[in-house]
Design a protein around this motif. Structure first.
Motif, short mmCIF file in Angstrom:
data_model
loop_
_atom_site.label_atom_id
_atom_site.label_comp_id
_atom_site.label_asym_id
_atom_site.label_seq_id
_atom_site.Cartn_x
_atom_site.Cartn_y
_atom_site.Cartn_z
N ARG A 13 0.84 -1.20 0.00
CA ARG A 13 0.00 0.00 0.00
C ARG A 13 0.87 1.25 0.00
O ARG A 13 2.04 1.21 0.33
CB ARG A 13 -0.92 0.02 1.23
N CYS A 14 0.26 2.37 -0.32
CA CYS A 14 0.95 3.66 -0.41
C CYS A 14 1.58 4.04 0.93
O CYS A 14 0.98 3.85 1.99
CB CYS A 14 -0.05 4.72 -0.85
N ALA A 15 2.77 4.62 0.87
CA ALA A 15 3.48 5.03 2.09
C ALA A 15 2.78 6.19 2.78
O ALA A 15 2.81 6.29 4.00
CB ALA A 15 4.91 5.42 1.75
N ARG A 16 2.17 7.07 2.01
CA ARG A 16 1.54 8.26 2.59
C ARG A 16 0.20 7.95 3.24
O ARG A 16 -0.03 8.24 4.40
CB ARG A 16 1.35 9.34 1.54
N CYS A 17 -0.74 7.35 2.47
CA CYS A 17 -2.10 7.16 2.98
C CYS A 17 -2.39 5.75 3.47
O CYS A 17 -3.30 5.54 4.27
CB CYS A 17 -3.12 7.55 1.90
N GLY A 18 -1.66 4.77 2.99
CA GLY A 18 -1.89 3.39 3.38
C GLY A 18 -3.09 2.74 2.72
O GLY A 18 -3.45 1.62 3.05
N GLN A 19 -3.72 3.43 1.79
CA GLN A 19 -4.93 2.92 1.14
C GLN A 19 -4.68 2.44 -0.28
O GLN A 19 -5.07 1.35 -0.65
CB GLN A 19 -6.02 4.00 1.12
N GLY A 20 -4.07 3.27 -1.11
CA GLY A 20 -3.89 2.95 -2.51
C GLY A 20 -2.85 1.87 -2.74
O GLY A 20 -1.86 1.78 -2.03
N SER A 21 -3.07 1.04 -3.75
CA SER A 21 -2.11 -0.02 -4.05
C SER A 21 -0.92 0.55 -4.81
O SER A 21 -1.05 1.50 -5.57
CB SER A 21 -2.78 -1.13 -4.86
N LEU A 22 0.25 -0.03 -4.59
CA LEU A 22 1.47 0.44 -5.22
C LEU A 22 1.63 -0.06 -6.65
O LEU A 22 2.11 0.65 -7.51
CB LEU A 22 2.69 -0.01 -4.41
N PHE A 23 1.23 -1.31 -6.89
CA PHE A 23 1.54 -1.96 -8.15
C PHE A 23 0.34 -2.00 -9.09
O PHE A 23 -0.78 -2.24 -8.66
CB PHE A 23 2.03 -3.39 -7.91
N ARG A 24 0.62 -1.81 -10.39
CA ARG A 24 -0.42 -2.01 -11.40
C ARG A 24 -0.32 -3.41 -12.00
O ARG A 24 -1.26 -3.90 -12.59
CB ARG A 24 -0.34 -0.94 -12.48
N SER A 25 0.85 -4.04 -11.85
CA SER A 25 1.04 -5.43 -12.23
C SER A 25 2.10 -6.01 -11.29
O SER A 25 2.45 -5.37 -10.31
CB SER A 25 1.45 -5.55 -13.70
N TYR A 26 2.63 -7.18 -11.62
CA TYR A 26 3.50 -7.90 -10.69
C TYR A 26 4.59 -7.03 -10.06
O TYR A 26 4.67 -6.94 -8.84
CB TYR A 26 4.12 -9.11 -11.42
N LEU A 27 5.42 -6.36 -10.85
CA LEU A 27 6.47 -5.50 -10.30
C LEU A 27 6.46 -4.09 -10.88
O LEU A 27 7.43 -3.36 -10.73
CB LEU A 27 7.85 -6.13 -10.54
N LYS A 28 5.39 -3.70 -11.52
CA LYS A 28 5.28 -2.37 -12.13
C LYS A 28 4.51 -1.44 -11.19
O LYS A 28 3.36 -1.72 -10.83
CB LYS A 28 4.54 -2.44 -13.47
N PHE A 29 5.18 -0.35 -10.81
CA PHE A 29 4.51 0.62 -9.96
C PHE A 29 3.49 1.42 -10.75
O PHE A 29 3.65 1.65 -11.95
CB PHE A 29 5.53 1.61 -9.36
#
Length: 133
Positions: A13-29
Motif C-alpha cells: 500500500r501507499c506510504a503516505r495514505c496506506g490505502q492505494g495499491s502500489l503496483f499495477r502489475s507484478y512489479l510495475k509501480f
C-alpha cells in the motif's frame, strides 16, 4: 518511525495514505497513488530488492546445496530432490520480490531519499590553507 512504511509496504500500500495499491502489475509501480495522489516517480528501488531477496534466499537454501550431493540415494531421487529444491527456491524468491520492493519503495518515499547531488569534488589530498610542513 520505520514501522509504518514497513507495514504498509508488506501490504503493498501507499506510504503516505496506506490505502492505494502500489503496483499495477507484478512489479510495475503505478504512476501515482489512486487514493491520495502521491507521485510514485519520486523513488526508484533499482536492484535493491532483487539483491536482498537473492541474498536471503541463498542463505536459506545454501546448506541444502552442500548436503544434497553427499546424500547416498539413487540418482532419480536426487534429481527429484534437486527439482523440488530449485522450484521452491525460485518460488520463494518470486513471492518475496514484490514485498521487498514495496517496503524499500515506501522507505524511500518516507525518508525522501534521492540520488546524491555532488556540488563539488572536494579537496581530497590537498593540505588545508595555511598549513605549513
Amino acid at each position: 518511525m520505520f514501522e509504518q512504511p514497513i507495514k504498509r509496504g508488506l501490504k503493498q500500500r501507499c506510504a503516505r495514505c496506506g490505502q492505494g495499491s502500489l503496483f499495477r502489475s507484478y512489479l510495475k509501480f503505478r504512476d501515482e497513488c489512486p487514493s491520495c495522489g502521491q507521485d510514485f516517480s519520486v523513488a526508484d528501488t533499482a536492484d535493491g530488492p532483487a539483491f536482498f531477496v537473492g541474498f536471503l534466499v541463498m542463505i536459506l537454501f545454501a546448506p541444502f546445496y552442500f548436503i544434497l550431493p553427499m546424500v547416498s540415494a539413487p540418482l532419480v531421487l536426487k534429481i527429484v530432490l534437486w527439482i523440488i529444491l530449485l522450484s521452491t527456491m525460485f518460488g520463494l524468491a518470486l513471492l518475496l520480490l514484490p514485498l521487498f520492493k514495496a517496503v524499500l519503495f515506501n522507505l524511500q518515499i518516507r525518508n525522501r531519499a534521492e540520488e546524491a547531488k555532488w556540488e563539488s569534488t572536494g579537496s581530497h589530498g590537498k593540505p588545508p590553507r595555511g598549513w605549513n610542513q
